[in-house]
Design a protein around this motif. Structure first.
Motif, mmCIF file in Angstrom:
data_model
loop_
_atom_site.group_PDB
_atom_site.id
_atom_site.type_symbol
_atom_site.label_atom_id
_atom_site.label_comp_id
_atom_site.label_asym_id
_atom_site.label_seq_id
_atom_site.Cartn_x
_atom_site.Cartn_y
_atom_site.Cartn_z
ATOM 1 N N THR A 79 0.804 -1.002 0.060
ATOM 2 C CA THR A 79 -0.092 0.008 -0.018
ATOM 3 C C THR A 79 0.892 1.416 0.098
ATOM 4 N N TYR A 80 1.888 1.262 0.866
ATOM 5 C CA TYR A 80 2.778 2.299 0.909
ATOM 6 C C TYR A 80 3.568 2.522 -0.503
ATOM 7 N N ASP A 81 3.793 1.528 -0.990
ATOM 8 C CA ASP A 81 4.614 1.760 -2.444
ATOM 9 C C ASP A 81 3.630 2.188 -3.335
ATOM 10 N N ASP A 82 2.432 1.663 -3.391
ATOM 11 C CA ASP A 82 1.434 2.275 -4.355
ATOM 12 C C ASP A 82 1.271 3.828 -4.246
ATOM 13 N N LEU A 83 1.124 4.181 -2.945
ATOM 14 C CA LEU A 83 1.024 5.884 -2.491
ATOM 15 C C LEU A 83 2.266 6.354 -3.320
ATOM 16 N N SER A 84 3.407 5.849 -3.188
ATOM 17 C CA SER A 84 4.687 6.336 -3.716
ATOM 18 C C SER A 84 4.618 6.962 -5.340
ATOM 19 N N ASN A 85 3.675 6.351 -5.908
ATOM 20 C CA ASN A 85 3.291 7.005 -7.301
ATOM 21 C C ASN A 85 2.480 8.293 -7.317
ATOM 22 N N THR A 86 1.782 8.640 -6.347
ATOM 23 C CA THR A 86 0.893 9.780 -6.466
ATOM 24 C C THR A 86 1.204 10.946 -5.182
ATOM 25 N N MET A 150 -6.920 -3.480 22.693
ATOM 26 C CA MET A 150 -5.516 -3.080 22.118
ATOM 27 C C MET A 150 -5.462 -4.068 21.124
ATOM 28 N N LYS A 151 -5.793 -5.321 21.003
ATOM 29 C CA LYS A 151 -5.503 -6.235 19.829
ATOM 30 C C LYS A 151 -6.421 -5.882 18.691
ATOM 31 N N GLU A 152 -7.563 -5.386 19.022
ATOM 32 C CA GLU A 152 -8.620 -4.974 17.870
ATOM 33 C C GLU A 152 -8.098 -3.695 17.346
ATOM 34 N N ALA A 153 -7.788 -2.888 17.999
ATOM 35 C CA ALA A 153 -7.233 -1.596 17.427
ATOM 36 C C ALA A 153 -6.179 -1.674 16.728
ATOM 37 N N CYS A 154 -5.143 -2.430 17.247
ATOM 38 C CA CYS A 154 -3.965 -2.950 16.245
ATOM 39 C C CYS A 154 -4.424 -3.367 15.122
ATOM 40 N N LEU A 155 -5.239 -4.546 15.200
ATOM 41 C CA LEU A 155 -5.472 -5.276 14.060
ATOM 42 C C LEU A 155 -6.342 -4.559 12.962
ATOM 43 N N SER A 156 -7.165 -3.595 13.494
ATOM 44 C CA SER A 156 -7.896 -2.750 12.716
ATOM 45 C C SER A 156 -6.988 -1.724 11.600
ATOM 46 N N LYS A 157 -5.966 -1.193 12.315
ATOM 47 C CA LYS A 157 -4.889 -0.611 11.485
ATOM 48 C C LYS A 157 -4.176 -1.450 10.458
ATOM 49 N N CYS A 158 -3.774 -2.713 10.774
ATOM 50 C CA CYS A 158 -3.027 -3.556 9.957
ATOM 51 C C CYS A 158 -4.120 -4.147 8.768
ATOM 52 N N ARG A 159 -5.236 -4.069 8.868
ATOM 53 C CA ARG A 159 -6.255 -4.490 7.900
ATOM 54 C C ARG A 159 -6.570 -3.400 7.117
ATOM 55 N N ARG A 160 -6.343 -2.139 7.382
ATOM 56 C CA ARG A 160 -6.716 -1.139 6.554
ATOM 57 C C ARG A 160 -5.291 -0.055 6.516
ATOM 58 N N THR A 163 -5.851 3.625 5.066
ATOM 59 C CA THR A 163 -6.241 4.553 6.284
ATOM 60 C C THR A 163 -5.273 4.940 7.162
ATOM 61 N N PHE A 164 -4.403 3.992 7.588
ATOM 62 C CA PHE A 164 -3.481 4.103 8.635
ATOM 63 C C PHE A 164 -2.344 5.045 8.145
ATOM 64 N N PHE A 165 -1.752 4.834 6.806
ATOM 65 C CA PHE A 165 -0.825 5.662 6.322
ATOM 66 C C PHE A 165 -1.373 7.286 6.158
ATOM 67 N N MET A 166 -2.512 7.596 5.500
ATOM 68 C CA MET A 166 -3.026 8.701 5.153
ATOM 69 C C MET A 166 -3.217 9.501 6.447
ATOM 70 N N GLN A 167 -3.695 8.956 7.792
ATOM 71 C CA GLN A 167 -3.700 9.524 8.772
ATOM 72 C C GLN A 167 -2.366 10.079 9.438
ATOM 73 N N HIS A 168 -1.258 9.526 8.998
ATOM 74 C CA HIS A 168 0.050 10.013 9.612
ATOM 75 C C HIS A 168 1.077 10.272 8.540
ATOM 76 N N TRP A 169 0.610 10.589 7.269
ATOM 77 C CA TRP A 169 1.435 10.953 6.251
ATOM 78 C C TRP A 169 2.242 11.693 6.471
ATOM 79 N N ASP A 170 2.023 12.867 6.971
ATOM 80 C CA ASP A 170 2.947 14.268 7.184
ATOM 81 C C ASP A 170 4.227 13.798 8.081
ATOM 82 N N GLU A 171 4.218 12.792 8.918
ATOM 83 C CA GLU A 171 5.233 12.393 9.732
ATOM 84 C C GLU A 171 6.440 11.656 8.988
ATOM 85 N N GLY A 172 6.167 11.515 7.928
ATOM 86 C CA GLY A 172 7.385 10.850 7.039
ATOM 87 C C GLY A 172 7.628 9.350 6.959
#
Length: 245
Positions: A79-86, A150-160, A163-172
């Protein structure tokens, strides 16, 4: 044709598995432990309660983490690699570096735990539990963790991952890699510690655990795995503690 950074990533994962396989002792040597006991394994320098032994254990955990956890993060890496195109600031190497640094930290803590348990006589030199109660507690603990917020919260980020990267994109990329590593630890640390039950250098356990953690992070399949796995682990721990098997 695959991009060079993907070839390098898959090569590193494959190399980690090859080294782990080479480090795993064959079954005939394991059987000899029943004849010669712990002194036999100590003479082979499998684990020694000193600084050199600690370094070896940490290295082993780092290899395990690379071999087992990198495959579970492949959808996020893609997913991150795909974002590198845009998008700008998408250094793939920094992302993977941040991820690896976090798991090295986990490896240090896991190695320290293994050394403490070994010196306390609760693990054999191969990193496998010698205590029925310890094994049962690890199984029950890992099973109960499957039901935690905690498990559910972490899994939700891994499964999406998008969304995870767009939330923290500006951090590099580096900090995103660190965040991704922390989220993966939040998902998998308890399952990783079950290596003390199955044997730290048990290739079969590592392969099975890797498959479970990969499937658990898949958005469509994972929700059918997490809680049933938790129930199975708790029941297994209770049965082990009660001496049923």
């Amino acid at each position: 044709m695959a991009a060079p950074h993907w070839i390098a990533l898959f090569a590193c994962i494959l190399a980690a598995w090859v080294v782990l396989y080479a480090m795993a002792l064959p079954s005939d040597l394991r059987a000899m432990s029943q004849l010669y006991g712990a002194n036999f394994w100590a003479s082979l320098c499998v684990v020694t309660p000193d600084a050199a032994g600690f370094v070896r254990v940490v290295l082993m955990w780092a290899l395990m983490s690379a071999a087992m956890m990198a495959p579970t993060a492949l959808p996020a890496f893609a997913t991150y690699d795909d974002l590198s195109n845009t998008e700008a600031r998408t250094d793939f190497g920094q992302l993977v570096l941040g991820y690896i640094v976090v798991w090295i930290g986990f490896s240090i803590l896991a190695g320290a735990a293994q050394m403490l348990l070994f010196t306390a006589g609760l693990l054999d030199p191969l990193g496998q539990s010698l205590s029925r109660m310890l094994s049962g507690a690890l199984l029950i603990g890992a099973g109960l963790y499957q039901f935690t917020p905690m498990k559910e919260a972490c899994l939700s980020k891994c499964r999406r991952p998008m969304t995870f990267f767009m939330q923290h994109w500006d951090e590099g990329p580096l900090r995103n890699g660190v965040r991704l590593g922390l989220v993966c630890i939040g998902c998998c640390w308890a399952l990783m510690l079950l290596a003390f039950v199955g044997g730290v250098m048990n290739i079969l356990f590592m392969g099975l655990a890797t498959l479970i953690m990969v499937f658990e992070k898949l958005p469509d399949l994972g929700r059918y795995i997490t809680k049933p796995l938790g129930r199975a682990l708790v029941l297994g721990g209770l049965a082990l503690g009660a001496g049923i098997f």
